[in-house]
Write a protein that holds these residues in place. Structure first.
Motif, short mmCIF file in Angstrom:
data_model
loop_
_atom_site.label_atom_id
_atom_site.label_comp_id
_atom_site.label_asym_id
_atom_site.label_seq_id
_atom_site.Cartn_x
_atom_site.Cartn_y
_atom_site.Cartn_z
N GLY A 117 -8.19 10.31 47.23
CA GLY A 117 -8.48 9.19 46.35
C GLY A 117 -8.59 9.54 44.88
N ASN A 118 -8.04 10.68 44.45
CA ASN A 118 -8.17 11.11 43.06
C ASN A 118 -6.98 10.68 42.22
OD1 ASN A 118 -10.65 12.98 43.28
ND2 ASN A 118 -9.30 13.76 44.89
N ASP A 119 -7.21 10.50 40.93
CA ASP A 119 -6.15 10.27 39.95
C ASP A 119 -6.09 11.51 39.07
OD1 ASP A 119 -4.46 9.56 37.90
OD2 ASP A 119 -5.41 7.62 37.50
N PHE A 120 -5.06 12.34 39.28
CA PHE A 120 -4.96 13.61 38.56
C PHE A 120 -4.26 13.46 37.21
CE2 PHE A 120 -5.20 15.11 43.05
CZ PHE A 120 -6.41 15.78 42.94
N GLY A 121 -4.03 12.24 36.78
CA GLY A 121 -3.47 12.00 35.46
C GLY A 121 -2.08 12.55 35.26
N GLY A 122 -1.28 12.57 36.33
CA GLY A 122 0.08 13.08 36.25
C GLY A 122 0.21 14.57 36.52
N ALA A 123 -0.90 15.28 36.60
CA ALA A 123 -0.88 16.70 36.95
C ALA A 123 -0.98 16.84 38.47
CB ALA A 123 -2.01 17.44 36.24
N SER A 124 -1.05 18.08 38.96
CA SER A 124 -1.02 18.32 40.40
C SER A 124 -2.27 19.05 40.86
CB SER A 124 0.21 19.15 40.78
OG SER A 124 1.40 18.48 40.46
N ASN A 125 -2.68 18.74 42.08
CA ASN A 125 -3.70 19.50 42.78
C ASN A 125 -3.04 20.70 43.42
OD1 ASN A 125 -5.59 20.52 44.61
ND2 ASN A 125 -5.22 18.86 46.08
N THR A 126 -3.42 21.91 43.02
CA THR A 126 -2.83 23.12 43.57
C THR A 126 -3.84 23.93 44.38
OG1 THR A 126 -3.27 24.37 41.55
CG2 THR A 126 -1.13 23.26 41.71
N ALA A 127 -4.99 23.37 44.68
CA ALA A 127 -6.02 24.08 45.44
C ALA A 127 -5.57 24.29 46.89
CB ALA A 127 -7.34 23.33 45.41
N LEU A 128 -6.01 25.38 47.48
CA LEU A 128 -5.77 25.60 48.90
C LEU A 128 -6.44 24.50 49.70
CD1 LEU A 128 -6.45 29.45 49.14
CD2 LEU A 128 -4.24 28.31 49.11
N ALA A 129 -5.70 23.96 50.67
CA ALA A 129 -6.22 22.84 51.44
C ALA A 129 -7.41 23.28 52.28
CB ALA A 129 -5.14 22.26 52.33
N GLY A 130 -8.42 22.44 52.34
CA GLY A 130 -9.64 22.75 53.07
C GLY A 130 -9.56 22.38 54.54
#
Length: 338
Positions: A117-130
């Motif tokens: 449910g996040n809005d990353f502002g056009g960038a990407s989530n690169t965190a290891l999936a939990g």
């Protein structure tokens, strides 16, 4: 602008909530867990950040080591850095908004995050999936996610484990397999012109061709994402790639403790509830050692082995993680019978 320590939470603090606050105009904002070498004290850390406004910060928004965190309903406005999950931390990141940040959520040293449910502002989530990562399934929940404790909010009546990547014989036996997987992660093909081409490639690949069509469709829909280069303003690249980067996949395989620590949790589970183990008939590593490990006598705290109520082999299933994708109906029959 001030330099360090706007809001640091260290030395094993638990039950901390930071809410309805404004963190702004600072160089280093909020550090959770003060040192990479302090895991023995900081692993129990539990911190919640809710309904906060973070603005004009250079880093640590927040930087989170070892423990468990819940970060939700925050606004991150024009910061130079994002949420950094580190050193095995497990974060639940929900319904936050970022603007002006190139890396809103990322990992270092095998930190993990579940993001929804996040809005990353056009960038990407690169965190290891939990621990809710679909691709890792039960392995991530019990092993790679380092959720090495058994305190569920819901009291389970039984535990059904499908193709767990655990090694009761220790890490040495996994070295060869780990090397193969790391090489495969770095050398894999992970770029396609579009999702349709990705689907065609997966149907032709020997291992993924055996997947249940419904699983493959969901995988292509959710795990194949626009390439990070597509967000570039100048000369964007419009291709598609796997959501899990090569480095992220390799980091998962390099986690030597991941397949070992859950053995203790499995012992605890067997002491309090029926445990059912489902394995594929074709195995590339685990079956030989699990046969040495699993037995049917009552559980004993003095014995390093565990008691499994049901030890089922699906003879025609594909090997390793593909069991849950290629034999969905057979697995559901077992679950229903249990």
């Amino acid at each position: 602008m001030h330099y360090d320590g706007l809001l640091d939470l260290t030395h094993g603090v638990t039950g901390i909530t930071v809410t309805n606050s404004k963190l702004y105009d600072h160089w280093k904002a909020s550090l959770v867990g003060h040192s990479d070498s302090n895991g023995s004290e900081d692993t129990p850390i539990t911190v919640t950040y809710a309904n906060n406004y973070w603005s004009n910060l250079n880093s640590r928004t927040p930087s989170f080591r070892f423990g468990h965190g819940h970060i939700f309903n925050n606004i991150f406005d024009n910061n130079n850095d994002g949420i950094n999950t580190r050193d095995g931390a497990q974060l639940l990141v929900e319904n936050n908004v970022w603007t002006g940040t190139n890396q809103p959520l990322y990992s270092t040293d095998a930190g993990y995050a579940v993001a929804t449910g996040n809005d990353f502002g056009g960038a990407s989530n690169t965190a290891l999936a939990g621990i809710s990562d679909e691709e890792s399934g039960g392995d991530r929940a019990l092993a790679g996610g380092k959720c090495n404790h058994l305190e569920p909010r819901v009291q389970f009546k039984s535990l059904i484990i499908v193709e767990p990547l655990i090694s009761p014989a220790g890490p040495t036996h996994l070295n060869k397999l780990r090397s193969i997987l790391v090489h495969g992660a770095h050398e894999r093909r992970d770029v396609w012109p579009d999702r349709e081409h990705a689907m065609v490639a997966m149907k032709k690949r020997a291992r993924t061709a055996k997947w249940d069509p419904r699983i493959m469709e969901l995988f292509v829909k959710h795990a194949i994402v626009p390439h990070p280069g597509s967000y570039e303003k100048e000369t964007p690249y419009r291709g598609f790639t796997l959501a899990c980067t090569r480095d992220q996949e390799a980091a998962m395989y390099r986690d030597a403790d991941g397949p070992i620590k859950p053995v203790q949790d499995l012992k605890k589970a067997c002491a309090v509830m029926p445990v059912h183990l489902i394995l594929a008939g074709v195995n590339d590593f685990m079956f030989v050692y699990l046969k040495m490990f699993v037995h049917y006598i009552p559980y004993s705290y003095t014995d390093q082995r565990v008691s499994i109520k049901r030890f089922l082999i699906l003879d025609t299933a594909a090997c390793t993680h593909l069991c849950g994708k290629s034999k969905e109906s057979a697995i559901w029959y077992v679950v229903r019978e249990v």
